[in-house]
Design a protein around this motif. Sequence first.
Motif, PDB file in Angstrom:
ATOM      1  N   THR A   3       0.877  -1.186  -0.145  1.00 31.20           N
ATOM      2  CA  THR A   3      -0.074  -0.149   0.017  1.00 31.20           C
ATOM      3  C   THR A   3       0.971   1.395  -0.070  1.00 31.20           C
ATOM      4  O   THR A   3       2.197   1.226   0.195  1.00 31.20           O
ATOM      5  CB  THR A   3      -0.993   0.121   1.278  1.00 31.20           C
ATOM      6  N   ARG A   4       0.268   2.108   0.098  1.00 29.34           N
ATOM      7  CA  ARG A   4       0.922   3.673  -0.103  1.00 29.34           C
ATOM      8  C   ARG A   4       0.208   4.661   0.550  1.00 29.34           C
ATOM      9  O   ARG A   4      -1.077   4.563   0.673  1.00 29.34           O
ATOM     10  CB  ARG A   4       1.709   4.131  -1.453  1.00 29.34           C
ATOM     11  N   PHE A   5       0.906   5.738   1.099  1.00 26.83           N
ATOM     12  CA  PHE A   5       0.421   6.926   1.523  1.00 26.83           C
ATOM     13  C   PHE A   5       1.159   8.138   0.514  1.00 26.83           C
ATOM     14  O   PHE A   5       2.219   8.112   0.268  1.00 26.83           O
ATOM     15  CB  PHE A   5       0.557   7.215   3.020  1.00 26.83           C
ATOM     16  N   ALA A   6       0.099   8.778   0.015  1.00 25.07           N
ATOM     17  CA  ALA A   6       0.571   9.716  -1.232  1.00 25.07           C
ATOM     18  C   ALA A   6       0.039  11.153  -1.002  1.00 25.07           C
ATOM     19  O   ALA A   6      -0.663  11.832  -1.569  1.00 25.07           O
ATOM     20  CB  ALA A   6       0.195   9.067  -2.471  1.00 25.07           C
ATOM     21  N   PRO A   7       0.695  11.942   0.030  1.00 26.34           N
ATOM     22  CA  PRO A   7       0.234  13.213   0.477  1.00 26.34           C
ATOM     23  C   PRO A   7       0.795  14.287  -0.618  1.00 26.34           C
ATOM     24  O   PRO A   7       1.923  14.007  -1.156  1.00 26.34           O
ATOM     25  CB  PRO A   7       0.685  13.613   1.795  1.00 26.34           C
ATOM     26  N   SER A   8       0.161  15.363  -0.946  1.00 19.29           N
ATOM     27  CA  SER A   8       0.530  16.466  -1.700  1.00 19.29           C
ATOM     28  C   SER A   8       0.938  17.521  -0.486  1.00 19.29           C
ATOM     29  O   SER A   8       0.295  17.986   0.063  1.00 19.29           O
ATOM     30  CB  SER A   8      -0.621  16.817  -2.555  1.00 19.29           C
ATOM     31  N   PRO A   9       2.257  18.012  -0.660  1.00 18.98           N
ATOM     32  CA  PRO A   9       2.741  18.882   0.235  1.00 18.98           C
ATOM     33  C   PRO A   9       2.017  20.535  -0.210  1.00 18.98           C
ATOM     34  O   PRO A   9       2.863  21.120  -0.273  1.00 18.98           O
ATOM     35  CB  PRO A   9       4.112  18.940   0.388  1.00 18.98           C
ATOM     36  N   ILE A  29       5.430  11.200  -2.239  1.00 20.90           N
ATOM     37  CA  ILE A  29       4.980  12.785  -1.934  1.00 20.90           C
ATOM     38  C   ILE A  29       4.798  13.226  -3.654  1.00 20.90           C
ATOM     39  O   ILE A  29       5.648  13.264  -4.391  1.00 20.90           O
ATOM     40  CB  ILE A  29       6.366  13.264  -1.698  1.00 20.90           C
ATOM     41  N   GLU A  30       3.661  13.667  -3.528  1.00 19.45           N
ATOM     42  CA  GLU A  30       3.021  14.087  -4.776  1.00 19.45           C
ATOM     43  C   GLU A  30       3.354  15.700  -4.908  1.00 19.45           C
ATOM     44  O   GLU A  30       2.404  16.589  -4.755  1.00 19.45           O
ATOM     45  CB  GLU A  30       1.594  13.656  -4.924  1.00 19.45           C
ATOM     46  N   ASP A  31       4.518  15.826  -5.363  1.00 19.90           N
ATOM     47  CA  ASP A  31       5.038  17.300  -5.086  1.00 19.90           C
ATOM     48  C   ASP A  31       5.168  17.823  -6.774  1.00 19.90           C
ATOM     49  O   ASP A  31       6.221  18.707  -6.872  1.00 19.90           O
ATOM     50  CB  ASP A  31       6.605  17.332  -4.512  1.00 19.90           C
ATOM     51  N   SER A  61      -0.955  15.653 -14.629  1.00 16.82           N
ATOM     52  CA  SER A  61      -2.000  15.797 -13.828  1.00 16.82           C
ATOM     53  C   SER A  61      -1.908  14.724 -12.821  1.00 16.82           C
ATOM     54  O   SER A  61      -1.104  13.674 -12.922  1.00 16.82           O
ATOM     55  CB  SER A  61      -3.399  15.633 -14.567  1.00 16.82           C
ATOM     56  N   TYR A  62      -2.973  15.042 -11.796  1.00  9.64           N
ATOM     57  CA  TYR A  62      -2.966  13.837 -10.659  1.00  9.64           C
ATOM     58  C   TYR A  62      -3.190  12.323 -11.296  1.00  9.64           C
ATOM     59  O   TYR A  62      -2.454  11.349 -10.893  1.00  9.64           O
ATOM     60  CB  TYR A  62      -3.956  14.248  -9.592  1.00  9.64           C
ATOM     61  N   HIS A  63      -4.151  12.414 -12.150  1.00 14.55           N
ATOM     62  CA  HIS A  63      -4.567  11.078 -12.762  1.00 14.55           C
ATOM     63  C   HIS A  63      -3.444  10.406 -13.407  1.00 14.55           C
ATOM     64  O   HIS A  63      -3.152   9.294 -13.151  1.00 14.55           O
ATOM     65  CB  HIS A  63      -5.778  11.424 -13.855  1.00 14.55           C
ATOM     66  N   THR A 115      -4.788   2.622  -1.473  1.00 16.28           N
ATOM     67  CA  THR A 115      -5.643   2.878  -0.415  1.00 16.28           C
ATOM     68  C   THR A 115      -5.652   4.416  -0.391  1.00 16.28           C
ATOM     69  O   THR A 115      -4.609   5.103   0.015  1.00 16.28           O
ATOM     70  CB  THR A 115      -5.115   2.228   0.795  1.00 16.28           C
ATOM     71  N   ARG A 116      -6.891   4.811  -0.295  1.00 13.03           N
ATOM     72  CA  ARG A 116      -6.886   6.464  -0.244  1.00 13.03           C
ATOM     73  C   ARG A 116      -8.829   6.559   0.156  1.00 13.03           C
ATOM     74  O   ARG A 116      -9.500   5.717   0.279  1.00 13.03           O
ATOM     75  CB  ARG A 116      -6.872   7.018  -1.334  1.00 13.03           C
ATOM     76  N   GLY A 117      -8.709   8.120   0.495  1.00 19.96           N
ATOM     77  CA  GLY A 117     -10.140   8.460   0.785  1.00 19.96           C
ATOM     78  C   GLY A 117     -11.268   8.187  -0.264  1.00 19.96           C
ATOM     79  O   GLY A 117     -11.008   8.335  -1.291  1.00 19.96           O
ATOM     80  N   ASP A 158     -13.352  10.315  -1.191  1.00 20.01           N
ATOM     81  CA  ASP A 158     -13.479  11.274  -2.167  1.00 20.01           C
ATOM     82  C   ASP A 158     -12.672  10.982  -3.292  1.00 20.01           C
ATOM     83  O   ASP A 158     -13.145  11.795  -4.201  1.00 20.01           O
ATOM     84  CB  ASP A 158     -13.006  12.768  -1.557  1.00 20.01           C
ATOM     85  N   LEU A 159     -11.845  10.024  -3.345  1.00 21.27           N
ATOM     86  CA  LEU A 159     -11.242   9.775  -4.652  1.00 21.27           C
ATOM     87  C   LEU A 159     -11.612   8.548  -5.100  1.00 21.27           C
ATOM     88  O   LEU A 159     -11.287   7.932  -6.319  1.00 21.27           O
ATOM     89  CB  LEU A 159      -9.697   9.594  -4.572  1.00 21.27           C
ATOM     90  N   PHE A 160     -12.939   8.180  -4.696  1.00 19.37           N
ATOM     91  CA  PHE A 160     -13.316   6.855  -5.346  1.00 19.37           C
ATOM     92  C   PHE A 160     -13.592   6.995  -6.836  1.00 19.37           C
ATOM     93  O   PHE A 160     -13.131   6.017  -7.683  1.00 19.37           O
ATOM     94  CB  PHE A 160     -14.628   6.705  -4.826  1.00 19.37           C
TER      95      PHE A 160
HETATM   96  N1  GLU Z   1      -2.106  13.456  -3.440  1.00 16.82           N
HETATM   97  C1  GLU Z   1      -3.525  13.113  -3.027  1.00 16.82           C
HETATM   98  C2  GLU Z   1      -4.052  13.890  -1.942  1.00 16.82           C
HETATM   99  O1  GLU Z   1      -3.210  14.070  -1.289  1.00 16.82           O
HETATM  100  C3  GLU Z   1      -3.805  11.528  -2.788  1.00 16.82           C
HETATM  101  C4  GLU Z   1      -3.421  10.730  -3.975  1.00 16.82           C
HETATM  102  C5  GLU Z   1      -3.952   9.259  -3.799  1.00 16.82           C
HETATM  103  O2  GLU Z   1      -3.753   8.960  -2.759  1.00 16.82           O
HETATM  104  O3  GLU Z   1      -4.337   8.722  -4.707  1.00 16.82           O
HETATM  105  O4  GLU Z   1      -5.143  14.021  -1.848  1.00 16.82           O
END
Ligand code: GLU
Length: 278
Positions: A4-10, A40-42, A178-180, A196-198, A200-202
């Motif tokens: 899995t991963r956690f991918a925050p945007s700073p 890190i989605e930077d 883009s994010y996608h 794995t993510r919230g 809101d991104l379904f």
């Molecule tokens: N970087 C995105 C955010 O912070 C999350 C992207 C993902 O988990 O796919 O909302």
Amino acid sequence: MIRTRFAPSPNGSLHLGHALSAITAHDLARAGGGEFLLRIEDIDGTRSRPELVEEALQDLVWLGLTWDGPVVFQSQRLASYGAAAERLKAMGLLYPCQCTRAQIAAAATLQGPDGLVYPGTCRGQDVPPDGAAWRLDMQAAVALAGPLVWEDALAGPQTANPAPFGDVVLLRKEAPASYHLAATLDDAADGITLVTRGADLFHASHVHRLLQALLGLPVPRWHHHALLVEPDGRKLAKRRGSPSLADRRRAGEDGRALAAALRDRRLPAGLCLSMGVG
Ligand code: GLU
């Protein structure tokens, strides 16, 4: 093996919603004897703030989370995003778009899962590519890919339905991808098996599933978890008084105790969980 991963945007400090997301991804990996990666989605040059990366890492350590391998930075992977976009261009699936936000707002008539649906103004037109955004010709892409399915661990099997997004941007004017596009390529490059993510991104996963098919990428499973929201259903926001994790850490709060409370769904006063996408 589960990964899995956690991918925050700073773009802002992490808050409780991010904590819940990171803990969920971390625990799913650990429970399955797998790996948890940090990405890190930077690549949003206008909003990304380097000093927030160090803050985020400290927040995760404070919560008692450990990750495997080196931290991945999207800013170091621009070549792979460009190469994938070139492949899609060669397949005739991308077109340049010079429309401004205001022009799109004036011409759009449909709301999609991600806001206004692009009205297709530049599709099939002779638009100069310099400085343009590049959009996916959704209809052509869906026709080429054919029917697609994907699976969410909580919501079950899904039929991919990316069309309501319209012609999404894959290369942005002000950012290299883009994010996608970036998230889909990275999840494949990192061997993520459970995205794995919230919740809101379904809906975004419909688009990601399509990109996987077009680019011949492996197909993971997804786990979209409930979001921590304010009682009115809105996402947490610092401007509405929700303290960041760094605020809590600096105030001397016990991060591991906070993580334990979130795991047990003992939520801070006034917050609730929602599968809504508000
Ligand atoms: N970087 C995105 C955010 O912070 C999350 C992207 C993902 O988990 O796919 O909302």
